[in-house]
Motif scaffolding. Sequence first.
Motif, mmCIF file in Angstrom:
data_model
loop_
_atom_site.group_PDB
_atom_site.id
_atom_site.type_symbol
_atom_site.label_atom_id
_atom_site.label_comp_id
_atom_site.label_asym_id
_atom_site.label_seq_id
_atom_site.Cartn_x
_atom_site.Cartn_y
_atom_site.Cartn_z
ATOM 1 N N GLU A 1 0.722 -0.554 0.017
ATOM 2 C CA GLU A 1 -0.413 -0.182 -0.031
ATOM 3 C C GLU A 1 0.927 0.998 0.455
ATOM 4 O O GLU A 1 1.826 1.108 0.911
ATOM 5 N N VAL A 2 0.621 1.976 -1.047
ATOM 6 C CA VAL A 2 1.600 2.860 -0.967
ATOM 7 C C VAL A 2 1.242 4.855 -0.501
ATOM 8 O O VAL A 2 -0.002 3.930 -0.585
ATOM 9 N N ASP A 3 1.323 5.395 -0.086
ATOM 10 C CA ASP A 3 0.724 6.597 0.511
ATOM 11 C C ASP A 3 0.308 7.899 -0.690
ATOM 12 O O ASP A 3 -0.302 8.769 -0.814
ATOM 13 N N ASP A 4 1.321 7.581 -1.694
ATOM 14 C CA ASP A 4 1.339 8.679 -2.561
ATOM 15 C C ASP A 4 0.328 7.694 -3.552
ATOM 16 O O ASP A 4 1.364 7.463 -5.121
ATOM 17 N N ALA A 5 -0.349 7.500 -3.538
ATOM 18 C CA ALA A 5 -1.411 6.058 -4.998
ATOM 19 C C ALA A 5 -1.399 7.239 -6.290
ATOM 20 O O ALA A 5 -0.997 6.818 -6.876
ATOM 21 N N ASP A 6 -1.772 8.659 -5.891
ATOM 22 C CA ASP A 6 -2.083 9.825 -6.881
ATOM 23 C C ASP A 6 -0.588 9.670 -7.356
ATOM 24 O O ASP A 6 -1.117 10.869 -8.928
ATOM 25 N N VAL A 7 0.625 9.782 -7.606
ATOM 26 C CA VAL A 7 1.705 10.300 -8.393
ATOM 27 C C VAL A 7 1.918 8.739 -8.876
ATOM 28 O O VAL A 7 2.444 7.681 -8.506
ATOM 29 N N ASP A 8 2.325 8.912 -9.687
ATOM 30 C CA ASP A 8 2.610 8.097 -11.008
ATOM 31 C C ASP A 8 3.598 7.164 -11.246
ATOM 32 O O ASP A 8 4.919 8.280 -11.080
ATOM 33 N N GLY A 9 3.928 6.410 -11.423
ATOM 34 C CA GLY A 9 5.492 5.347 -11.167
ATOM 35 C C GLY A 9 5.573 5.780 -12.813
ATOM 36 O O GLY A 9 5.545 5.829 -13.790
ATOM 37 N N VAL A 10 6.812 5.941 -13.339
ATOM 38 C CA VAL A 10 7.938 5.426 -14.242
ATOM 39 C C VAL A 10 8.622 4.184 -14.781
ATOM 40 O O VAL A 10 9.791 3.714 -13.618
ATOM 41 N N VAL A 11 8.426 3.262 -15.213
ATOM 42 C CA VAL A 11 9.015 2.469 -15.680
ATOM 43 C C VAL A 11 10.666 2.895 -16.991
ATOM 44 O O VAL A 11 9.664 2.268 -17.981
ATOM 45 N N PHE A 12 11.928 3.527 -16.877
ATOM 46 C CA PHE A 12 12.441 3.342 -18.000
ATOM 47 C C PHE A 12 13.069 2.082 -18.590
ATOM 48 O O PHE A 12 13.649 1.750 -17.558
ATOM 49 N N VAL A 13 12.393 1.790 -19.457
ATOM 50 C CA VAL A 13 13.017 0.380 -19.943
ATOM 51 C C VAL A 13 14.630 0.521 -21.111
ATOM 52 O O VAL A 13 14.203 1.336 -21.971
ATOM 53 N N GLN A 14 15.491 0.314 -20.726
ATOM 54 C CA GLN A 14 16.246 0.201 -21.894
ATOM 55 C C GLN A 14 17.020 -1.010 -22.676
ATOM 56 O O GLN A 14 17.369 -1.800 -21.651
ATOM 57 N N LEU A 15 16.831 -0.687 -23.817
ATOM 58 C CA LEU A 15 17.118 -1.593 -25.416
ATOM 59 C C LEU A 15 18.503 -1.108 -25.554
ATOM 60 O O LEU A 15 18.668 -0.411 -26.065
ATOM 61 N N ASP A 16 19.122 -1.923 -25.159
ATOM 62 C CA ASP A 16 20.509 -1.753 -24.746
ATOM 63 C C ASP A 16 21.014 -1.315 -25.937
ATOM 64 O O ASP A 16 21.060 -2.785 -27.024
ATOM 65 N N GLY A 17 21.888 -0.524 -26.923
ATOM 66 C CA GLY A 17 22.529 -0.762 -28.655
ATOM 67 C C GLY A 17 21.503 -1.003 -29.630
ATOM 68 O O GLY A 17 22.347 -0.940 -30.435
ATOM 69 N N VAL A 18 20.215 -0.429 -29.330
ATOM 70 C CA VAL A 18 19.309 -0.904 -30.129
ATOM 71 C C VAL A 18 19.454 0.742 -31.090
ATOM 72 O O VAL A 18 19.336 1.625 -30.893
ATOM 73 N N PRO A 19 19.927 0.619 -32.502
ATOM 74 C CA PRO A 19 20.185 1.476 -33.448
ATOM 75 C C PRO A 19 18.127 2.059 -34.080
ATOM 76 O O PRO A 19 16.844 1.135 -33.901
ATOM 77 N N PHE A 20 17.814 3.581 -33.675
ATOM 78 C CA PHE A 20 16.251 4.040 -34.406
ATOM 79 C C PHE A 20 16.114 3.001 -35.372
ATOM 80 O O PHE A 20 14.669 2.965 -35.277
#
Length: 739
Positions: free
Chosen positions: A164-183
Amino acid sequence: MSERTPVAGGRRAELAGRLGRGVRHRRWYSWLASAALWLVATTLAILLADALLSGFHANLPFGPLGFAVVLGIVGLTLQPLLVAGAARFGWVGVLLLAVVGQASIVLVTAWVLPDVRVDNFWSALVVAWIVGVVGTVVGWLSTAGTDEGFVERLVAAGRRRTAEVDDADVDGVVFVQLDGVPFPVLQMAVTAGTVPTLSRWLRSGSHRLHEWTPKLPATTPASQMGILHGVIDGIPAFRWYDRAGDRILVANRPSDAAVIEADLTTGHGLLVDGGVSISNLFTGDAPEAALTMSARADGGEITRRAVAQFVASPAGLTRGLSRSVSELLRDRFQARRGVRRDVQPRCHRSWSTAALRAVTNGVLRDVNTALVAHHMLRGTRSIYVDYVDYDEVAHHAGVLRPESLEALESVDRVLHQLELIASVAPRRYRFVLLSDHGQAQGTPFADRYGEELAVVVSRLAAADVAVSSTPVEGWGRTRILVDQLASGGGVQGRTMRNAAQAIERRGHDEADLVEAHPGHADHADHADHPELITGGTGTAEATTHETTQRRRSGKAEGDEEFHVFGSGNLGLVYVRGVKERLTARQLDRRYPALVAGLAAHPGVGFVVVLDEVEGPIALGAKGRHRLADGQVEGVDPLAPFGPYAPAFVLRAALRPEAPDIYVNSLVESGTEEVAAFEGLVGCHGGLGGWQDRAFVAVPVDVPFPAERVVGADALHLALKNILRHCGHRVDVPHKSTAG
């Protein structure tokens, strides 16, 4: 738009909802069916173990069935105690759980039942693994091998401690690095539909895709330091010579990574506000970190418990190990197929590189996902995780080879798993995807020209050279696992610490010696092989691999005149024992043929030296570029490397950690292929090809610059703005640079 339901009312959203409801409110008959299936599978596994092992026997007709029932009861009883003990006693406890936990359950079960005999611990261990393998196969068949089955096990483990989180109104952010993938590679994959999760996010309008440009050097250490800490100076390559300390720094060596981060961090990194770093080089100042090279933050009991839960489940650990074995065998088959078909360009692929792929693309991927899931279900505010699957395969196969694209597709399936986990997390999560750099490809320099860069330097300067050009980027993952396991006490802890120290002493990043041959004429050894001088096709791959090994005369002693590093297609040449960088005039006075010889080499695009009057100069075979004011004489050596090249090279050349000579390989017109100074077909570090073409995909309703982001430090600012938009970093100083 919430990452729980990227397509409102869509089939995927319904699936995520069903998963959450199913885990929390599963019907009794569903549990009964699963239990019956497990009972049948375990009974079959026991019969198989009885037939294969002389040290194990279960009397018919009721012995196998009774053993399966009691095994399940004992397992449910002991597993929480084993997990708690593993978490309490550190990473050594986790290792012991993986090895002896399941065997202990088998021994206790056999002790309870008179119809079952287990002669010794090793027989119990094999029985446990047979049960785990059969359970994994049956479980895969029963769920069609879906991500939902894997995710459900992760969620079921996580819900035992509902957060249970006290600040559930704050969105979490998951940064997923796909290492070395060229655009461009990701664009092609989206167009082809081989990354269905990301394709759905982009086509639905929940995310938008951007290209960003990392500065020189295009390496994970420089980019991650920039992304996570907002600092891009101080890291000239993946490894380099520290003049002040007369030592070699290697970014994926934990002790060096800790020094690098301590020297460069501002204390206000990307993850400072309640975040966690998972499987990265640096922490981003996160208060918690797991499998992170710099190890400046402890993962603590939470991380150990997550890994313990993973290894405590035969299906979890067995799934990871079985996939590792599969990756190992596939790599060997694909390597042999490439030789048989004469696929070009290619490089030497050994059992060692196959084993590395087995670790990164097998069990490590699942461990990373388990750790991310654990923190999402706990409600951690921000998470940054690095998946190296594509980068590791593309290094040895090539940027667009089928096996590289399959690795990218596998990581896309991880995105779907995380999407499902987000649907039952205690806070809403947004996903930001990015790569730290791209990759270029081409036949390695030594395979094209019959000698590696260090040999060229030794020949031109008539001096002994220490060389560090063996690919080591992926081996840091193995090193950090051993280091983490070494954190425990007792005999096991001392044993793992000894192993960690042995890796430090005899690791893959040790320098080799290239001895001087003063009378050696230019290319004399290759008179009978002109194709190795003018630029071959790579068909002499095995021969030149052996030639390179013969050129090296053993391990460097530290008293060599030069130290040469290969970082992709960027070479760094240092004169050892000199506290300040030598100028072009000083280099010419000491080694008259060196600078001009390197610039004229057919495999070199340009070299950079420091002129006492004119500042940094880029030299090519037919011209020079004065970087301070852009004055060009003859043919501009930087022209083939794009519009950013002059500014990027100037910035790097003015840094105090810059080498005496920077060497960048050629880039072929048309194919944009380069020649790595390491034994890699796919590389990054210098300029040329797609290595400075990275990507970032962000939700459409968060702020992000419309113009192209140039530099990892600029990307750091953009990602911090996303966090602030989501309600993070309220109490963190807001600076125009890192902070």
